[in-house]
Every structure is written in structure tokens, then in C-alpha cells.
Scaffold this motif. Structure first.
Motif, short mmCIF file in Angstrom:
data_model
loop_
_atom_site.label_atom_id
_atom_site.label_comp_id
_atom_site.label_asym_id
_atom_site.label_seq_id
_atom_site.Cartn_x
_atom_site.Cartn_y
_atom_site.Cartn_z
N SER A 34 0.84 -1.20 0.00
CA SER A 34 0.00 0.00 0.00
C SER A 34 0.87 1.25 0.00
CB SER A 34 -0.93 0.01 1.21
OG SER A 34 -0.18 0.01 2.40
N MET A 72 1.99 1.72 -3.50
CA MET A 72 0.88 2.25 -4.30
C MET A 72 0.71 3.74 -4.06
SD MET A 72 -1.85 -0.83 -3.90
CE MET A 72 -3.18 0.08 -4.60
N ALA A 73 0.86 4.15 -2.79
CA ALA A 73 0.73 5.57 -2.47
C ALA A 73 1.84 6.36 -3.15
CB ALA A 73 0.78 5.78 -0.96
N THR A 74 3.08 5.81 -3.14
CA THR A 74 4.20 6.48 -3.80
C THR A 74 3.94 6.59 -5.29
OG1 THR A 74 5.66 5.48 -2.16
CG2 THR A 74 6.70 6.40 -4.12
N THR A 75 3.44 5.50 -5.90
CA THR A 75 3.14 5.51 -7.33
C THR A 75 2.09 6.56 -7.65
OG1 THR A 75 3.64 3.17 -7.44
CG2 THR A 75 2.43 4.10 -9.28
N SER A 76 1.05 6.63 -6.85
CA SER A 76 -0.01 7.59 -7.14
C SER A 76 0.51 9.03 -6.99
CB SER A 76 -1.21 7.37 -6.23
OG SER A 76 -0.85 7.59 -4.88
N ILE A 77 1.41 9.26 -6.04
CA ILE A 77 2.00 10.60 -5.89
C ILE A 77 2.83 10.93 -7.12
CG2 ILE A 77 3.73 11.91 -4.59
CD1 ILE A 77 2.66 10.46 -2.07
N GLU A 78 3.58 9.94 -7.62
CA GLU A 78 4.37 10.17 -8.83
C GLU A 78 3.47 10.47 -10.02
OE1 GLU A 78 6.76 6.70 -9.24
OE2 GLU A 78 8.09 7.23 -7.59
N GLU A 79 2.34 9.77 -10.11
CA GLU A 79 1.39 10.03 -11.21
C GLU A 79 0.83 11.44 -11.10
OE1 GLU A 79 -1.53 6.96 -10.99
OE2 GLU A 79 -0.18 5.42 -11.78
N TYR A 80 0.50 11.87 -9.88
CA TYR A 80 0.00 13.24 -9.68
C TYR A 80 1.06 14.26 -10.09
CZ TYR A 80 -4.13 11.59 -7.16
OH TYR A 80 -5.31 11.00 -6.82
N GLN A 133 1.10 14.47 -13.81
CA GLN A 133 -0.07 15.23 -14.30
C GLN A 133 0.12 16.71 -14.07
OE1 GLN A 133 -3.51 13.58 -12.40
NE2 GLN A 133 -3.56 11.75 -13.68
#
Length: 201
Positions: A61, A64-72, A75
Motif C-alpha cells: 500500500s 501504491m501511495a508512492t506511485t499515485s503521488i508520482e502520477e500526480y 499530471q
């Protein structure tokens, strides 16, 4: 019997106390020291633990949080790039508008010069009048050629902002296909107004 139960309970509580003092507290101290050392040395202990097969599932998890931050972040960077492109387009349009304003000012100055070059009767001889008229005609023809060569959108913008009489005089001398392309690029109300006035001439 009660004494035996009491003794067993005391033994259990003594074992729990020993376990707490000799195992849990030292473990927590060691863990705290390891975390402090890893933080100071710049090592992310959670990322390292995530590499271990069994323990790594506990930190998924976090990944996943790190990945989502990288995606943000990606963007945000993309949106910032788009914003810069839009700002550049706005600057380009503003500079183009300034150029058009300068062209309008030049054309209005030419019109004033044209009007000022009219010869008063009785002051000049016939040849001088003819020469002045030829010069004025040449200047006017240059103005018309300029509009013929312009992009229809640019010409439409300039004519729409110009005083109506001068704009109509210019439109009257333009070729029909050029005039049609220019009127097509004008706002509907302006185009309708000019078309009606051109038809009545």
C-alpha cells in the motif's frame, strides 16, 4: 488449592512482566534506534523491507501511495507545460494584435495624407493637379494591393476596427473573391452591415 492458583497467577504475571521488560521494551528500543540511524543516513527502511518477499506484501500500500503521488506529479507537470503553451499563444496573439493596430494607424495616416493632398482650385495649374491626382491614385492602389496580399482574417480584423467610410472605400476597390474571403472572416453583424452598404453604392 487456592494457594496453588494464586501462585500460578503470580508466576504468569511474573513471566509477562519479564517478557515485557526483557523482550518487548528492548525490541522497541532497537527498532527506534534503527529507524533514527536509517533516517539520518538517508536510507528508506520501508522501501528496503518491501524488497523482502514475505514482508514486502505488508508495504504494498505504501508503494501504491508512492506511485499515485508520482502520477500526480506527472499530471501536474503536464498541466504546467500546457499552461505555458497557452500563455505563449496569448503573448503571440497580443503581439499580432499590436502589429495590426500599427497597420491600422499607418493606414489611417495614409488616408489623412490622401485627404490633405487634395488640391484647392485656382491655386495650382492643371498639370500639378494631374500629378497630385496620379500620386494619390498610386498611394491608394498600394493600399488596395496591401489588402489583396493580406490574410483574410487579418484584413477582416483591421477593416472591422476602422471607421466605416474608409473601410467601405477600401472594400469597393477590392477584387470580388478577396472581398468575399474577408467578409467571411468578419463577425456576422459587421459583415451584414458592410454587405448592405456595399450593395447600395
Amino acid at each position: 488449592m487456592r494457594e496453588e492458583n494464586k501462585t500460578m497467577e503470580e508466576n504468569k504475571s511474573g513471566i509477562l512482566k519479564k517478557l515485557f521488560y526483557f523482550v518487548i521494551i528492548p525490541f522497541l528500543l532497537i527498532l527506534t534506534i534503527v529507524l533514527i540511524i536509517s533516517t539520518v543516513s538517508g536510507l528508506n527502511i520501508f522501501q528496503e523491507a518491501a524488497k523482502i518477499p514475505v514482508i514486502g506484501s505488508l508495504f504494498s500500500s505504501k508503494d501504491m501511495a508512492t506511485t499515485s503521488i508520482e502520477e500526480y506529479d506527472q499530471q501536474i507537470n503536464k498541466l504546467q507545460a500546457q499552461l505555458k503553451n497557452q500563455e505563449k499563444k496569448v503573448e503571440d496573439l497580443q503581439s499580432e494584435l499590436e502589429k495590426k493596430d500599427q497597420e491600422i494607424a499607418t493606414l489611417q495616416e495614409e488616408k489623412e495624407n490622401f485627404e490633405n493632398t487634395q488640391v484647392e482650385p485656382g491655386n495650382e495649374n492643371v498639370n500639378a493637379k494631374a500629378n497630385d491626382q496620379n500620386e494619390t491614385d498610386t498611394q491608394w492602389n498600394e493600399v488596395i494591393k496591401t489588402y489583396e496580399k493580406m490574410k483574410p482574417q487579418s484584413a477582416a480584423n483591421i477593416l472591422a476596427q476602422m471607421d466605416e467610410t474608409t473601410a467601405l472605400n477600401i472594400m469597393t476597390d477590392l477584387k470580388e473573391d478577396t472581398l468575399a474571403r474577408i467578409l467571411e472572416k468578419m463577425p456576422v453583424e459587421k459583415a451584414a452591415n458592410f454587405t448592405a452598404k456595399l450593395a447600395n453604392q
